[in-house]
Write an enzyme that holds these catalytic residues in place. Structure first.
Site, PDB file in Angstrom:
ATOM      1  CD  GLU A  94      22.724  24.038   6.674  1.00 38.00           C
ATOM      2  OE1 GLU A  94      22.240  23.711   7.768  1.00 38.00           O
ATOM      3  OE2 GLU A  94      22.627  23.350   5.634  1.00 38.00           O
ATOM      4  CG  ASN A 147      27.707  25.028   1.756  1.00 38.78           C
ATOM      5  OD1 ASN A 147      27.590  25.349   0.581  1.00 38.78           O
ATOM      6  ND2 ASN A 147      27.137  23.935   2.250  1.00 38.78           N
ATOM      7  CD  GLU A 176      24.459  21.137   0.855  1.00 36.51           C
ATOM      8  OE1 GLU A 176      23.290  20.843   1.212  1.00 36.51           O
ATOM      9  OE2 GLU A 176      25.347  21.459   1.664  1.00 36.51           O
ATOM     10  CG  ASP A 233      18.094  18.666  -3.693  1.00 36.94           C
ATOM     11  OD1 ASP A 233      17.641  19.803  -3.448  1.00 36.94           O
ATOM     12  OD2 ASP A 233      18.393  17.847  -2.789  1.00 36.94           O
TER      13      ASP A 233
HETATM   14  O1  G3I Z   1      23.706   6.095   9.259  1.00 40.18           O
HETATM   15  C1  G3I Z   1      22.372   5.835   9.651  1.00 40.18           C
HETATM   16  C2  G3I Z   1      22.000   4.428   9.307  1.00 40.18           C
HETATM   17  O2  G3I Z   1      22.807   3.560  10.036  1.00 40.18           O
HETATM   18  C3  G3I Z   1      20.506   4.210   9.605  1.00 40.18           C
HETATM   19  O3  G3I Z   1      20.125   2.940   9.158  1.00 40.18           O
HETATM   20  C4  G3I Z   1      19.658   5.257   8.913  1.00 40.18           C
HETATM   21  C5  G3I Z   1      18.195   5.147   9.254  1.00 40.18           C
HETATM   22  O4  G3I Z   1      17.529   6.377   9.132  1.00 40.18           O
HETATM   23  O5  G3I Z   1      20.097   6.537   9.287  1.00 40.18           O
HETATM   24  C6  G3I Z   1      21.441   6.769   8.908  1.00 40.18           C
HETATM   25  O6  G3I Z   1      21.851   8.089   9.173  1.00 40.18           O
HETATM   26  C7  G3I Z   1      21.231   9.085   8.390  1.00 40.18           C
HETATM   27  C8  G3I Z   1      22.274   9.717   7.466  1.00 40.18           C
HETATM   28  O7  G3I Z   1      21.672  10.784   6.778  1.00 40.18           O
HETATM   29  C9  G3I Z   1      22.818   8.729   6.428  1.00 40.18           C
HETATM   30  O8  G3I Z   1      21.798   8.285   5.578  1.00 40.18           O
HETATM   31  C10 G3I Z   1      20.663  10.118   9.334  1.00 40.18           C
HETATM   32  O9  G3I Z   1      19.624   9.542  10.091  1.00 40.18           O
HETATM   33  C11 G3I Z   1      20.151  11.297   8.559  1.00 40.18           C
HETATM   34  O10 G3I Z   1      19.816  12.327   9.480  1.00 40.18           O
HETATM   35  C12 G3I Z   1      21.222  11.807   7.636  1.00 40.18           C
HETATM   36  O11 G3I Z   1      20.654  12.851   6.872  1.00 40.18           O
HETATM   37  C13 G3I Z   1      21.569  13.718   6.251  1.00 40.18           C
HETATM   38  C14 G3I Z   1      21.272  15.132   6.680  1.00 40.18           C
HETATM   39  O12 G3I Z   1      22.142  16.030   5.996  1.00 40.18           O
HETATM   40  C15 G3I Z   1      21.454  15.302   8.177  1.00 40.18           C
HETATM   41  O13 G3I Z   1      21.089  16.543   8.571  1.00 40.18           O
HETATM   42  C16 G3I Z   1      21.414  13.575   4.746  1.00 40.18           C
HETATM   43  O14 G3I Z   1      21.862  12.286   4.332  1.00 40.18           O
HETATM   44  C17 G3I Z   1      22.227  14.656   4.031  1.00 40.18           C
HETATM   45  O15 G3I Z   1      21.882  14.666   2.676  1.00 40.18           O
HETATM   46  C18 G3I Z   1      21.909  16.022   4.620  1.00 40.18           C
HETATM   47  O16 G3I Z   1      22.733  16.961   3.987  1.00 40.18           O
HETATM   48  C19 G3I Z   1      22.563  18.323   4.370  1.00 40.18           C
HETATM   49  C20 G3I Z   1      23.914  18.996   4.212  1.00 40.18           C
HETATM   50  O17 G3I Z   1      24.875  18.325   4.980  1.00 40.18           O
HETATM   51  C21 G3I Z   1      23.852  20.471   4.587  1.00 40.18           C
HETATM   52  N1  G3I Z   1      22.818  21.149   3.841  1.00 40.18           N
HETATM   53  C22 G3I Z   1      21.498  20.546   3.907  1.00 40.18           C
HETATM   54  C23 G3I Z   1      21.551  19.071   3.498  1.00 40.18           C
HETATM   55  C24 G3I Z   1      20.185  18.467   3.520  1.00 40.18           C
HETATM   56  O18 G3I Z   1      19.707  18.384   4.848  1.00 40.18           O
END
Ligand code: G3I
Length: 309
Positions: A125, A166, A229, A231
């Site tokens: 990105e 990506n 990715e 969905d």
């Molecule tokens: O690990 C903590 C956990 O301890 C806590 O209980 C929980 C409560 O909200 O948060 C957890 O962390 C989260 C993590 O995902 C794991 O679930 C973060 O807050 C959350 O911000 C994080 O989101 C991820 C996101 O990227 C961050 O920007 C998503 O899972 C993930 O699917 C998403 O993936 C991105 C790709 O890397 C790049 N392209 C876009 C895509 C969607 O945003």
């Protein structure tokens, strides 16, 4: 439930380490897919939480899971503007120091998984929605050369891993796709080691305009293309799973129509764990499997489209 098989193409899913302890989740990942992408475990805030201190535990778990099951791994991601630890995001580094930090990180992470992670999203990105290079700690601290440097460091750390740029929103024509095309063409011209472009493909259920021609434009640069990715989100007040199945079918068939489209990875195994409800309030149910881990109509639609290739 028959698995997803696509001749000459990898079919994968993103996974979260903490969910691999759930036997139903783990069994389904193994049963349906060839490759996994750690959804967060290789991002800087997890794997490099303090300067010079790595926490490989969560990523190791995903890599071991894949190895034990004969699956491959897509590494995600080495350079991003988001999910950076505060020591990096708020640090005050000279350009030279920051290049050193980038080199060390890539050497440590790619080196650790050398031979075990088949391909990497090296830069994620880097282009914003207007087609400019996105503001980030990397652009500010190093300048646009950080992109080429990251690819060169990754190639040095594992010469056999396939290296990807990506991004999202690039699976359709527009300023952003044009800018990413220009960027990767420029990298190729100066012999930066890049093997492919990942088109994330986070979409709603409407047809993606000029999807196949857009994949072909990237392939015409001599690069592999992967849908990294995928969905398809639905509005909560109208969860039309048939429309979703058609959208998923068009995406899988689009990849199959382009020989250089070498892989398709779905983002999140099932509707319990998808990032969509948090990021798009009022929308959800975006994955191939329901909250009960049963396949939705989209699963069979994808399976047929991939088999037809
Ligand atoms: O690990 C903590 C956990 O301890 C806590 O209980 C929980 C409560 O909200 O948060 C957890 O962390 C989260 C993590 O995902 C794991 O679930 C973060 O807050 C959350 O911000 C994080 O989101 C991820 C996101 O990227 C961050 O920007 C998503 O899972 C993930 O699917 C998403 O993936 C991105 C790709 O890397 C790049 N392209 C876009 C895509 C969607 O945003």
């Amino acid at each position: 439930m028959p698995r997803l098989v696509a001749e000459k193409r990898l079919v994968g899913v993103s996974v979260q380490q903490r969910l691999l302890d759930d036997d139903g989740y783990a069994a389904l990942v193994q049963r349906a897919f060839d490759t996994v992408t750690p959804e967060n475990e290789m991002k800087w805030d997890t794997i490099h939480p303090r300067r010079g201190r790595y926490d490989f535990g969560p990523a190791d778990r995903v890599v071991a899971f894949a190895r034990d099951r004969g699956m491959t791994v897509r590494g995600h991601t080495l350079v991003w503007h988001a999910q950076n630890p505060s020591w990096l995001a708020e640090g005050d580094f000279s350009r030279r120091e920051l290049i050193g930090i980038l080199r060390e990180h890539i050497r440590a992470v790619v080196g650790r998984y050398r031979g075990r992670v088949a391909e990497w999203d090296v830069v994620n990105e880097a282009v914003d929605d207007d087609g400019r290079l996105r503001d980030s700690v990397w652009l500010r601290g190093i300048g646009p050369e950080y992109i080429a440097l990251a690819f060169r460091f990754a190639r040095q750390a594992d010469p056999r891993a396939r290296l990807f740029y990506n991004d999202y929103g690039t699976e359709r024509p527009g300023r952003k796709a044009d800018a990413v095309l220009r960027l990767v063409a420029a990298l190729i011209r100066v012999k930066v080691p890049i093997d492919g472009v990942g088109l994330q493909t986070h979409v709603d259920a409407r047809p993606i305009p000029r999807f196949v021609p857009t994949l072909r434009r990237f392939a015409a640069l001599g690069l592999d293309v992967e849908l990294t990715e995928v969905d398809v989100r639905l509005p909560d007040d109208r969860r039309d799973e048939r429309a979703q199945a058609r959208a998923y079918r068009r995406i899988a068939a689009g990849c199959v129509a382009v020989p250089r489209c070498r892989g398709i990875v779905f983002w999140g195994l099932d509707d319990r764990d998808s990032w969509i409800p948090a990021a798009f309030p009022g929308q959800g149910a975006a994955t191939l499997f329901g909250e009960d881990l049963e396949p939705k109509p989209a699963y069979e639609a994808v399976r047929r489209a991939l088999r037809a290739g």
